[in-house]
Design a protein around this motif. Structure first.
Motif, PDB file in Angstrom:
ATOM      1  N   SER A 136     -55.748  66.218 -16.660  1.00  0.00           N
ATOM      2  CA  SER A 136     -56.708  65.321 -16.005  1.00  0.00           C
ATOM      3  C   SER A 136     -57.752  66.088 -15.187  1.00  0.00           C
ATOM      4  N   GLU A 137     -57.500  67.355 -14.918  1.00  0.00           N
ATOM      5  CA  GLU A 137     -58.461  68.175 -14.181  1.00  0.00           C
ATOM      6  C   GLU A 137     -59.607  68.650 -15.074  1.00  0.00           C
ATOM      7  N   THR A 138     -59.422  68.579 -16.393  1.00  0.00           N
ATOM      8  CA  THR A 138     -60.434  69.129 -17.302  1.00  0.00           C
ATOM      9  C   THR A 138     -61.110  68.079 -18.184  1.00  0.00           C
ATOM     10  N   VAL A 139     -60.672  66.823 -18.088  1.00  0.00           N
ATOM     11  CA  VAL A 139     -61.258  65.777 -18.931  1.00  0.00           C
ATOM     12  C   VAL A 139     -61.643  64.552 -18.104  1.00  0.00           C
ATOM     13  N   ASP A 140     -62.570  63.782 -18.647  1.00  0.00           N
ATOM     14  CA  ASP A 140     -62.916  62.458 -18.128  1.00  0.00           C
ATOM     15  C   ASP A 140     -62.508  61.452 -19.190  1.00  0.00           C
ATOM     16  N   VAL A 141     -62.014  60.299 -18.748  1.00  0.00           N
ATOM     17  CA  VAL A 141     -61.572  59.269 -19.687  1.00  0.00           C
ATOM     18  C   VAL A 141     -62.392  58.016 -19.452  1.00  0.00           C
ATOM     19  N   TYR A 142     -62.931  57.479 -20.549  1.00  0.00           N
ATOM     20  CA  TYR A 142     -63.744  56.270 -20.501  1.00  0.00           C
ATOM     21  C   TYR A 142     -63.142  55.222 -21.421  1.00  0.00           C
ATOM     22  N   GLU A 143     -63.421  53.978 -21.076  1.00  0.00           N
ATOM     23  CA  GLU A 143     -62.963  52.865 -21.907  1.00  0.00           C
ATOM     24  C   GLU A 143     -64.113  51.886 -22.070  1.00  0.00           C
ATOM     25  N   HIS A 151     -62.357  50.934 -27.271  1.00  0.00           N
ATOM     26  CA  HIS A 151     -62.655  52.350 -27.471  1.00  0.00           C
ATOM     27  C   HIS A 151     -62.216  53.100 -26.217  1.00  0.00           C
ATOM     28  N   THR A 152     -61.393  54.112 -26.409  1.00  0.00           N
ATOM     29  CA  THR A 152     -60.984  54.976 -25.304  1.00  0.00           C
ATOM     30  C   THR A 152     -61.427  56.386 -25.672  1.00  0.00           C
ATOM     31  N   LEU A 153     -62.157  56.995 -24.761  1.00  0.00           N
ATOM     32  CA  LEU A 153     -62.739  58.314 -25.001  1.00  0.00           C
ATOM     33  C   LEU A 153     -62.178  59.313 -24.001  1.00  0.00           C
ATOM     34  N   VAL A 154     -61.639  60.412 -24.501  1.00  0.00           N
ATOM     35  CA  VAL A 154     -61.208  61.524 -23.651  1.00  0.00           C
ATOM     36  C   VAL A 154     -62.225  62.630 -23.907  1.00  0.00           C
ATOM     37  N   ILE A 155     -62.980  62.961 -22.854  1.00  0.00           N
ATOM     38  CA  ILE A 155     -64.106  63.885 -23.007  1.00  0.00           C
ATOM     39  C   ILE A 155     -63.879  65.127 -22.158  1.00  0.00           C
ATOM     40  N   ASP A 156     -63.899  66.287 -22.806  1.00  0.00           N
ATOM     41  CA  ASP A 156     -63.737  67.554 -22.106  1.00  0.00           C
ATOM     42  C   ASP A 156     -64.960  67.778 -21.216  1.00  0.00           C
ATOM     43  N   ARG A 157     -64.730  68.154 -19.971  1.00  0.00           N
ATOM     44  CA  ARG A 157     -65.830  68.340 -19.012  1.00  0.00           C
ATOM     45  C   ARG A 157     -66.673  69.574 -19.289  1.00  0.00           C
TER      46      ARG A 157
END
Length: 170
Positions: A136-143, A151-157
Protein backbone atom coordinates in the motif's frame (compact mmCIF):
# COMPACT_ATOMS: atom_id res chain seq x y z
CA UNK A 1 -64.53 -18.41 -1.95
CA UNK A 2 -64.07 -15.78 0.75
CA UNK A 3 -61.02 -17.69 2.03
CA UNK A 4 -59.44 -17.96 -1.41
CA UNK A 5 -58.15 -14.40 -1.60
CA UNK A 6 -56.41 -14.42 1.83
CA UNK A 7 -54.88 -17.82 1.05
CA UNK A 8 -53.54 -16.57 -2.27
CA UNK A 9 -52.10 -13.52 -0.54
CA UNK A 10 -50.33 -15.67 2.07
CA UNK A 11 -48.96 -18.04 -0.60
CA UNK A 12 -47.71 -15.11 -2.66
CA UNK A 13 -46.02 -13.56 0.38
CA UNK A 14 -44.32 -16.84 1.29
CA UNK A 15 -43.09 -17.45 -2.22
CA UNK A 16 -41.54 -14.00 -2.65
CA UNK A 17 -37.78 -13.99 -2.54
CA UNK A 18 -36.13 -11.08 -0.79
CA UNK A 19 -34.31 -8.79 -3.21
CA UNK A 20 -30.74 -8.31 -2.13
CA UNK A 21 -28.85 -5.14 -2.74
CA UNK A 22 -25.85 -6.08 -4.89
CA UNK A 23 -23.48 -4.36 -2.49
CA UNK A 24 -24.91 -6.20 0.53
CA UNK A 25 -24.56 -9.52 -1.28
CA UNK A 26 -20.90 -8.79 -1.97
CA UNK A 27 -20.17 -8.24 1.72
CA UNK A 28 -20.67 -11.93 2.43
CA UNK A 29 -17.49 -14.01 2.59
CA UNK A 30 -16.87 -16.05 -0.52
CA UNK A 31 -17.96 -19.66 -0.27
CA UNK A 32 -14.80 -21.72 -0.65
CA UNK A 33 -16.78 -24.50 -2.29
CA UNK A 34 -17.96 -22.14 -5.04
CA UNK A 35 -16.85 -23.46 -8.39
CA UNK A 36 -14.97 -21.00 -10.55
CA UNK A 37 -13.71 -21.48 -14.09
CA UNK A 38 -10.76 -19.48 -15.41
CA UNK A 39 -10.62 -18.27 -19.03
CA UNK A 40 -8.32 -16.03 -20.99
CA UNK A 41 -9.94 -12.84 -22.21
CA UNK A 42 -9.05 -9.58 -23.95
CA UNK A 43 -9.42 -6.08 -22.55
CA UNK A 44 -11.19 -5.29 -25.82
CA UNK A 45 -13.94 -7.70 -24.72
CA UNK A 46 -14.60 -5.50 -21.68
CA UNK A 47 -13.98 -1.97 -22.94
CA UNK A 48 -15.08 -0.19 -26.09
CA UNK A 49 -12.71 0.34 -29.01
CA UNK A 50 -12.79 4.07 -28.20
CA UNK A 51 -11.61 3.40 -24.63
CA UNK A 52 -8.87 1.02 -25.82
CA UNK A 53 -7.67 3.66 -28.31
CA UNK A 54 -7.71 6.33 -25.60
CA UNK A 55 -5.62 4.15 -23.28
CA UNK A 56 -3.14 3.35 -26.09
CA UNK A 57 -2.56 -0.16 -24.74
CA UNK A 58 -3.14 -2.32 -27.82
CA UNK A 59 -4.07 -5.97 -27.32
CA UNK A 60 -4.11 -6.78 -23.61
CA UNK A 61 -4.81 -10.33 -22.48
CA UNK A 62 -6.10 -11.10 -19.02
CA UNK A 63 -8.12 -13.68 -17.16
CA UNK A 64 -11.84 -14.04 -16.67
CA UNK A 65 -13.13 -15.76 -13.54
CA UNK A 66 -16.61 -17.17 -14.07
CA UNK A 67 -18.63 -18.75 -11.28
CA UNK A 68 -21.41 -21.26 -11.79
CA UNK A 69 -23.70 -18.75 -10.07
CA UNK A 70 -23.17 -16.34 -12.99
CA UNK A 71 -20.90 -13.98 -11.08
CA UNK A 72 -17.78 -13.00 -12.99
CA UNK A 73 -14.80 -10.67 -12.97
CA UNK A 74 -11.81 -10.00 -15.17
CA UNK A 75 -8.23 -9.06 -14.39
CA UNK A 76 -5.83 -7.19 -16.66
CA UNK A 77 -2.29 -5.89 -16.36
CA UNK A 78 -0.89 -3.17 -18.62
CA UNK A 79 1.16 0.01 -18.74
CA UNK A 80 -0.61 3.31 -19.34
CA UNK A 81 -0.45 6.85 -18.03
CA UNK A 82 -2.20 7.05 -14.65
CA UNK A 83 -4.25 10.20 -15.32
CA UNK A 84 -5.27 8.87 -18.74
CA UNK A 85 -6.53 5.60 -17.23
CA UNK A 86 -8.52 7.36 -14.50
CA UNK A 87 -10.03 9.81 -17.00
CA UNK A 88 -10.89 7.06 -19.52
CA UNK A 89 -12.56 4.81 -16.94
CA UNK A 90 -14.44 7.81 -15.51
CA UNK A 91 -15.84 8.60 -18.95
CA UNK A 92 -17.11 5.09 -19.68
CA UNK A 93 -20.87 4.91 -20.23
CA UNK A 94 -23.17 3.20 -17.77
CA UNK A 95 -26.71 1.89 -17.78
CA UNK A 96 -29.01 4.94 -17.65
CA UNK A 97 -31.45 3.37 -15.20
CA UNK A 98 -28.84 2.13 -12.74
CA UNK A 99 -29.13 2.92 -9.04
CA UNK A 100 -25.37 3.11 -8.53
CA UNK A 101 -22.88 4.59 -10.97
CA UNK A 102 -19.96 6.96 -10.62
CA UNK A 103 -19.04 9.82 -12.88
CA UNK A 104 -15.50 9.88 -11.47
CA UNK A 105 -13.05 7.29 -10.21
CA UNK A 106 -12.52 7.67 -6.49
CA UNK A 107 -9.54 6.68 -4.42
CA UNK A 108 -10.23 3.88 -1.94
CA UNK A 109 -8.21 2.83 1.09
CA UNK A 110 -6.65 -0.46 2.17
CA UNK A 111 -9.68 -1.39 4.26
CA UNK A 112 -11.98 -1.11 1.24
CA UNK A 113 -9.66 -3.30 -0.81
CA UNK A 114 -9.43 -5.84 2.02
CA UNK A 115 -13.22 -5.90 2.28
CA UNK A 116 -13.46 -6.55 -1.46
CA UNK A 117 -10.81 -9.29 -1.17
CA UNK A 118 -13.01 -11.14 1.33
CA UNK A 119 -15.72 -11.56 -1.32
CA UNK A 120 -13.65 -13.70 -3.66
CA UNK A 121 -13.00 -17.43 -3.68
CA UNK A 122 -9.60 -19.02 -3.16
CA UNK A 123 -9.57 -20.04 -6.84
CA UNK A 124 -10.03 -16.43 -7.90
CA UNK A 125 -7.38 -15.25 -5.44
CA UNK A 126 -4.83 -17.82 -6.62
CA UNK A 127 -5.30 -16.74 -10.23
CA UNK A 128 -5.19 -13.01 -9.50
CA UNK A 129 -2.71 -12.78 -6.62
CA UNK A 130 -0.65 -10.05 -8.31
CA UNK A 131 -3.70 -7.78 -8.07
CA UNK A 132 -4.25 -8.44 -4.37
CA UNK A 133 -0.66 -8.61 -3.10
CA UNK A 134 0.61 -5.05 -3.39
CA UNK A 135 2.39 -2.82 -0.94
CA UNK A 136 0.00 0.00 0.00
CA UNK A 137 3.03 2.30 0.28
CA UNK A 138 3.78 1.98 -3.44
CA UNK A 139 0.33 1.90 -5.07
CA UNK A 140 -2.87 3.93 -5.25
CA UNK A 141 -6.20 2.14 -5.55
CA UNK A 142 -9.21 3.60 -7.34
CA UNK A 143 -12.73 2.37 -7.84
CA UNK A 144 -15.35 3.39 -10.36
CA UNK A 145 -18.79 1.81 -10.65
CA UNK A 146 -20.10 1.92 -14.19
CA UNK A 147 -23.20 -0.18 -13.80
CA UNK A 148 -23.33 -3.09 -14.37
CA UNK A 149 -19.54 -3.13 -13.78
CA UNK A 150 -17.18 -2.16 -10.97
CA UNK A 151 -13.69 -1.13 -12.10
CA UNK A 152 -10.94 -1.36 -9.50
CA UNK A 153 -7.55 0.00 -10.46
CA UNK A 154 -4.28 -0.64 -8.63
CA UNK A 155 -1.81 1.91 -9.94
CA UNK A 156 1.91 1.90 -9.18
CA UNK A 157 2.99 5.36 -7.98
CA UNK A 158 6.44 5.26 -9.60
CA UNK A 159 5.60 3.73 -12.96
CA UNK A 160 2.72 3.45 -15.39
CA UNK A 161 1.91 -0.10 -14.31
CA UNK A 162 -1.84 -0.71 -13.98
CA UNK A 163 -3.68 -3.71 -12.50
CA UNK A 164 -7.31 -3.51 -13.56
CA UNK A 165 -10.18 -5.60 -12.18
CA UNK A 166 -13.61 -5.47 -13.84
CA UNK A 167 -16.39 -7.11 -11.88
CA UNK A 168 -19.88 -7.79 -13.19
CA UNK A 169 -22.21 -6.60 -10.44
CA UNK A 170 -25.33 -8.29 -11.61
Amino acid sequence: MRYLLPCLFILAALSCKKNENIFEAQKRPADESTEAIIFYTLLADSLSAKAIDALRVGDVTGIKVKYLSGRECRYFEYDAEKSLVIRTISQLPFTPYSKYSDTLCRKINDEDLTRLRRTISSTEYENSSSFWNNDSETVDVYECIKSPFRHTLVIDRKSNHILHRIELLG
